[in-house]
Motif scaffolding. Structure first.
Motif, PDB file in Angstrom:
ATOM      1  N   VAL A 165       0.837  -1.205   0.000  1.00  0.00           N
ATOM      2  CA  VAL A 165       0.000   0.000   0.000  1.00  0.00           C
ATOM      3  C   VAL A 165       0.868   1.249   0.000  1.00  0.00           C
ATOM      4  CG1 VAL A 165      -1.637   1.358   1.361  1.00  0.00           C
ATOM      5  CG2 VAL A 165      -2.007  -1.092   1.060  1.00  0.00           C
ATOM      6  N   GLU A 166       1.931   1.228   0.822  1.00  0.00           N
ATOM      7  CA  GLU A 166       2.819   2.392   0.892  1.00  0.00           C
ATOM      8  C   GLU A 166       3.583   2.605  -0.414  1.00  0.00           C
ATOM      9  OE1 GLU A 166       5.373   1.969   4.270  1.00  0.00           O
ATOM     10  OE2 GLU A 166       3.940   2.916   5.624  1.00  0.00           O
ATOM     11  N   SER A 167       4.020   1.520  -1.048  1.00  0.00           N
ATOM     12  CA  SER A 167       4.862   1.646  -2.243  1.00  0.00           C
ATOM     13  C   SER A 167       4.058   1.762  -3.535  1.00  0.00           C
ATOM     14  CB  SER A 167       5.821   0.448  -2.344  1.00  0.00           C
ATOM     15  OG  SER A 167       5.090  -0.765  -2.465  1.00  0.00           O
ATOM     16  N   ARG A 168       2.918   1.083  -3.621  1.00  0.00           N
ATOM     17  CA  ARG A 168       2.154   1.039  -4.871  1.00  0.00           C
ATOM     18  C   ARG A 168       0.857   1.833  -4.818  1.00  0.00           C
ATOM     19  NH1 ARG A 168       4.144  -3.142  -8.125  1.00  0.00           N
ATOM     20  NH2 ARG A 168       5.635  -4.526  -7.077  1.00  0.00           N
ATOM     21  N   GLY A 169       0.404   2.164  -3.615  1.00  0.00           N
ATOM     22  CA  GLY A 169      -0.842   2.911  -3.486  1.00  0.00           C
ATOM     23  C   GLY A 169      -2.020   2.004  -3.175  1.00  0.00           C
ATOM     24  N   SER A 170      -3.100   2.609  -2.690  1.00  0.00           N
ATOM     25  CA  SER A 170      -4.266   1.845  -2.255  1.00  0.00           C
ATOM     26  C   SER A 170      -5.027   1.226  -3.419  1.00  0.00           C
ATOM     27  CB  SER A 170      -5.214   2.758  -1.451  1.00  0.00           C
ATOM     28  OG  SER A 170      -4.564   3.309  -0.336  1.00  0.00           O
ATOM     29  N   TYR A 171      -5.107   1.954  -4.557  1.00  0.00           N
ATOM     30  CA  TYR A 171      -5.939   1.499  -5.675  1.00  0.00           C
ATOM     31  C   TYR A 171      -5.565   0.107  -6.184  1.00  0.00           C
ATOM     32  CZ  TYR A 171      -7.472   6.420  -6.139  1.00  0.00           C
ATOM     33  OH  TYR A 171      -7.976   7.670  -5.918  1.00  0.00           O
ATOM     34  N   PRO A 172      -4.326  -0.106  -6.648  1.00  0.00           N
ATOM     35  CA  PRO A 172      -3.999  -1.413  -7.224  1.00  0.00           C
ATOM     36  C   PRO A 172      -4.076  -2.553  -6.213  1.00  0.00           C
ATOM     37  CG  PRO A 172      -2.027  -0.056  -7.023  1.00  0.00           C
ATOM     38  CD  PRO A 172      -3.187   0.831  -6.744  1.00  0.00           C
ATOM     39  N   VAL A 173      -3.751  -2.266  -4.951  1.00  0.00           N
ATOM     40  CA  VAL A 173      -3.816  -3.318  -3.930  1.00  0.00           C
ATOM     41  C   VAL A 173      -5.267  -3.734  -3.698  1.00  0.00           C
ATOM     42  CG1 VAL A 173      -3.370  -3.887  -1.506  1.00  0.00           C
ATOM     43  CG2 VAL A 173      -1.687  -2.574  -2.810  1.00  0.00           C
ATOM     44  N   LEU A 174      -6.169  -2.755  -3.638  1.00  0.00           N
ATOM     45  CA  LEU A 174      -7.575  -3.056  -3.427  1.00  0.00           C
ATOM     46  C   LEU A 174      -8.156  -3.826  -4.610  1.00  0.00           C
ATOM     47  CD1 LEU A 174     -10.042  -2.708  -1.607  1.00  0.00           C
ATOM     48  CD2 LEU A 174     -10.503  -0.530  -2.730  1.00  0.00           C
ATOM     49  N   GLN A 175      -7.796  -3.429  -5.821  1.00  0.00           N
ATOM     50  CA  GLN A 175      -8.290  -4.132  -7.003  1.00  0.00           C
ATOM     51  C   GLN A 175      -7.771  -5.566  -7.069  1.00  0.00           C
ATOM     52  OE1 GLN A 175      -6.902  -1.105  -9.722  1.00  0.00           O
ATOM     53  NE2 GLN A 175      -8.961  -0.307 -10.077  1.00  0.00           N
ATOM     54  N   THR A 176      -6.505  -5.762  -6.719  1.00  0.00           N
ATOM     55  CA  THR A 176      -5.937  -7.116  -6.682  1.00  0.00           C
ATOM     56  C   THR A 176      -6.645  -7.982  -5.648  1.00  0.00           C
ATOM     57  OG1 THR A 176      -3.756  -6.280  -7.364  1.00  0.00           O
ATOM     58  CG2 THR A 176      -3.823  -8.444  -6.298  1.00  0.00           C
ATOM     59  N   ALA A 177      -6.970  -7.378  -4.509  1.00  0.00           N
ATOM     60  CA  ALA A 177      -7.651  -8.114  -3.442  1.00  0.00           C
ATOM     61  C   ALA A 177      -9.007  -8.632  -3.914  1.00  0.00           C
ATOM     62  CB  ALA A 177      -7.823  -7.223  -2.216  1.00  0.00           C
ATOM     63  N   PHE A 178      -9.741  -7.816  -4.631  1.00  0.00           N
ATOM     64  CA  PHE A 178     -11.057  -8.249  -5.094  1.00  0.00           C
ATOM     65  C   PHE A 178     -10.949  -9.323  -6.183  1.00  0.00           C
ATOM     66  CE2 PHE A 178     -12.964  -4.512  -3.005  1.00  0.00           C
ATOM     67  CZ  PHE A 178     -14.051  -5.153  -2.414  1.00  0.00           C
ATOM     68  N   ILE A 179      -9.919  -9.250  -6.991  1.00  0.00           N
ATOM     69  CA  ILE A 179      -9.710 -10.303  -7.994  1.00  0.00           C
ATOM     70  C   ILE A 179      -9.473 -11.646  -7.289  1.00  0.00           C
ATOM     71  CG2 ILE A 179      -8.132 -11.146  -9.776  1.00  0.00           C
ATOM     72  CD1 ILE A 179      -7.769  -8.197 -10.625  1.00  0.00           C
ATOM     73  N   LEU A 180      -8.696 -11.634  -6.209  1.00  0.00           N
ATOM     74  CA  LEU A 180      -8.461 -12.856  -5.424  1.00  0.00           C
ATOM     75  C   LEU A 180      -9.762 -13.356  -4.805  1.00  0.00           C
ATOM     76  CD1 LEU A 180      -5.121 -11.883  -3.639  1.00  0.00           C
ATOM     77  CD2 LEU A 180      -5.419 -13.691  -5.348  1.00  0.00           C
ATOM     78  N   ALA A 181     -10.585 -12.424  -4.290  1.00  0.00           N
ATOM     79  CA  ALA A 181     -11.853 -12.813  -3.673  1.00  0.00           C
ATOM     80  C   ALA A 181     -12.795 -13.440  -4.697  1.00  0.00           C
ATOM     81  CB  ALA A 181     -12.512 -11.602  -3.013  1.00  0.00           C
TER      82      ALA A 181
END
Length: 456
Positions: free
Chosen positions: A315-331
């Motif tokens: 989150v600190e290095s890449r930002g909240s957006y891509p991490v959140l989108q990746t999380a939903f793809i996993l879900a």
């Protein structure tokens, strides 16, 4: 408002984070331990799934309202004072639950626990934003990883204690939490009481409204539906006149803040749905005992703990957006895989659960960090409180809905073409619904945030 973060050394910050994680572990375990014991509780009290769901739903409902209430209180009263009160109430409720001999007594114990326990996750996200703003992304990741770790430790602990002794003995671990009060108080900086008011009538109206909705969902009670709309209407009239309403309407006018909160609401419903359904499905389809159910969930929770720890750095290095989108793809992928492979080896199903489970801490940490970018400093408490309210309300509503659906029998509809047999169609369809919910949340977030400039 004071700026206590300037007074903390690196060593003090590490100690504070450690104390948060320890006390948070007790709270999260309290939920997941009883989750694997739900089949045993239902058997002891002769309850249907829609009835036993109130062990979780009642707890989460009070947790939800308490999370926002304590968020607001944190803008007025010292966090140290609020946490002390919360831990004492949490342990007191557990003491009552230890001696519960009927279902009503158990529910009272869980509600008292929730009144106190709500302070801990609510303030666990406020403390980094207030005392460690420069490291908040990393600390959010650590907090989310702790939640995932504790959620994995809970099923194993619940399986061992509940399977070897009795599920009531699970309350003993929550009672132990009072021993950490002195250490926690020494770690949290002192603060002054700040001016402000708390909208208690508004909180009560929200609780009554949601309770009515949950009664309608679980018992198909028309009275519950009337209570829901009636309390909601009165609440609307109330907040238009109150100078400091329970829900800040001005904050909800920020479409990005509202979108982030609703996205987290949907994401949490995905995770709570999975955690609630799996134990009941494991008992019905695989005939697993309490310990074996814990072992089924354990790999996913441990994987989530590892990913969650690194998620804060992402989150600190890449930002909240891509991490959140990746999380939903996993879900989406994880819930679809579970839907497709219910009935195969439990070892393979545990791997499918792992895929979905690792999404949980990433959704939590990325959304919490995004909200701190959207909330003014003076409204951190109420802003994060709203985030917690919606998360826990999501858990209560999703558990109630899935509990009601699990009462169904002889389901012939097949949503997933890969479902193995008609005996598992009900569980397969529920996980397909979870997968579609995650897909909807991802699309909603992406469309709403597509025009917002990325934070520098």
């Amino acid at each position: 408002m004071t700026q206590p973060n300037e007074q903390l050394t690196d060593r003090q910050k590490k100690r504070l984070v450690l104390m948060i994680c320890i006390i948070l572990t007790f709270t999260v375990m309290n939920g997941t331990m009883f989750n694997v014991a739900i089949p045993d509780i239902a058997e002891d009290f002769n309850l249907m799934p829609s009835q036993v769901t109130w062990v979780m739903t009642g707890y989460i409902l009070v947790f939800a309202v308490g999370a926002l209430m304590y968020g607001k209180l944190a803008d007025i009263f010292p966090i140290k004072r609020l946490l002390t009160f919360g831990i004492i109430m949490f342990a007191f409720g557990a003491l009552i639950g230890l001696f519960s001999q009927n279902y009503a007594f158990l529910l009272v114990a869980r509600i008292i626990q929730a009144v106190g326990g709500a302070t801990i996750p609510a303030l666990a996200f406020i403390i980094p934003a207030r005392f460690m703003p420069k490291e908040r992304g990393r600390v959010f990741g650590t907090v989310s990883a702790t939640v995932a770790f504790a959620s994995g430790l809970g099923p194993i602990t619940g399986g061992i204690v509940g399977g070897t002794f009795d599920w009531r003995y699970l309350f003993i671990l929550s009672i132990i939490s009072v021993a950490f009060i002195p250490f926690l108080r020494n770690s949290i900086p002192d603060e002054e009481v700040r001016p402000g008011t708390v909208d208690i009538p508004g909180a009560v109206l929200i609780a009554v409204s949601v309770a009515g909705l949950l009664f309608f969902i679980t018992m198909f009670s028309v009275i519950g539906l009337i209570v829901f709309f009636g309390a909601l209407f009165i609440f609307y009239l109330h907040i238009r006149r109150h100078p400091a309403p329970f829900i800040d309407l001005d904050m909800l006018k920020n479409k990005y803040y509202t979108t982030a909160v609703l996205t987290s609401f949907l994401g949490t419903s995905v995770m709570f749905g999975m955690i609630f359904i799996v134990p009941i499905m494991a008992r019905a389809v695989y005939d697993l005992n309490t310990l074996e159910i814990g072992l089924l969930l354990f790999p996913g929770a441990m994987g989530a703990a590892i990913v969650g720890q690194r998620g804060g750095r992402f989150v600190e290095s890449r930002g909240s957006y891509p991490v959140l989108q990746t999380a939903f793809i996993l879900a989406i992928a994880g819930s679809f895989l579970i839907s497709a492979f219910i009935g195969v080896s439990p070892y393979f199903l545990a791997a499918c659960i792992l895929v979905q489970y690792v999404a949980f801490p990433l959704i939590q940490s990325s959304t919490a960090n995004l909200l701190t970018e959207l909330i003014p400093d003076e409204k951190t408490g109420i802003g994060i409180g709203m985030f917690n309210l919606m998360n826990f309300m999501s858990g209560a509503i999703s558990s109630a809905i899935f509990g009601a659906l699990l009462d169904l029998e002889n389901v012939d509809l097949q949503l997933n073409p890969f479902a193995r047999s008609s005996e598992v169609f009900l569980y397969s369809n529920l996980f397909m619904a979870i997968s579609l919910t995650a897909l909807g949340a991802l699309a909603f977030f992406t469309l709403r945030f597509r025009k917002r400039p990325l934070p520098q």
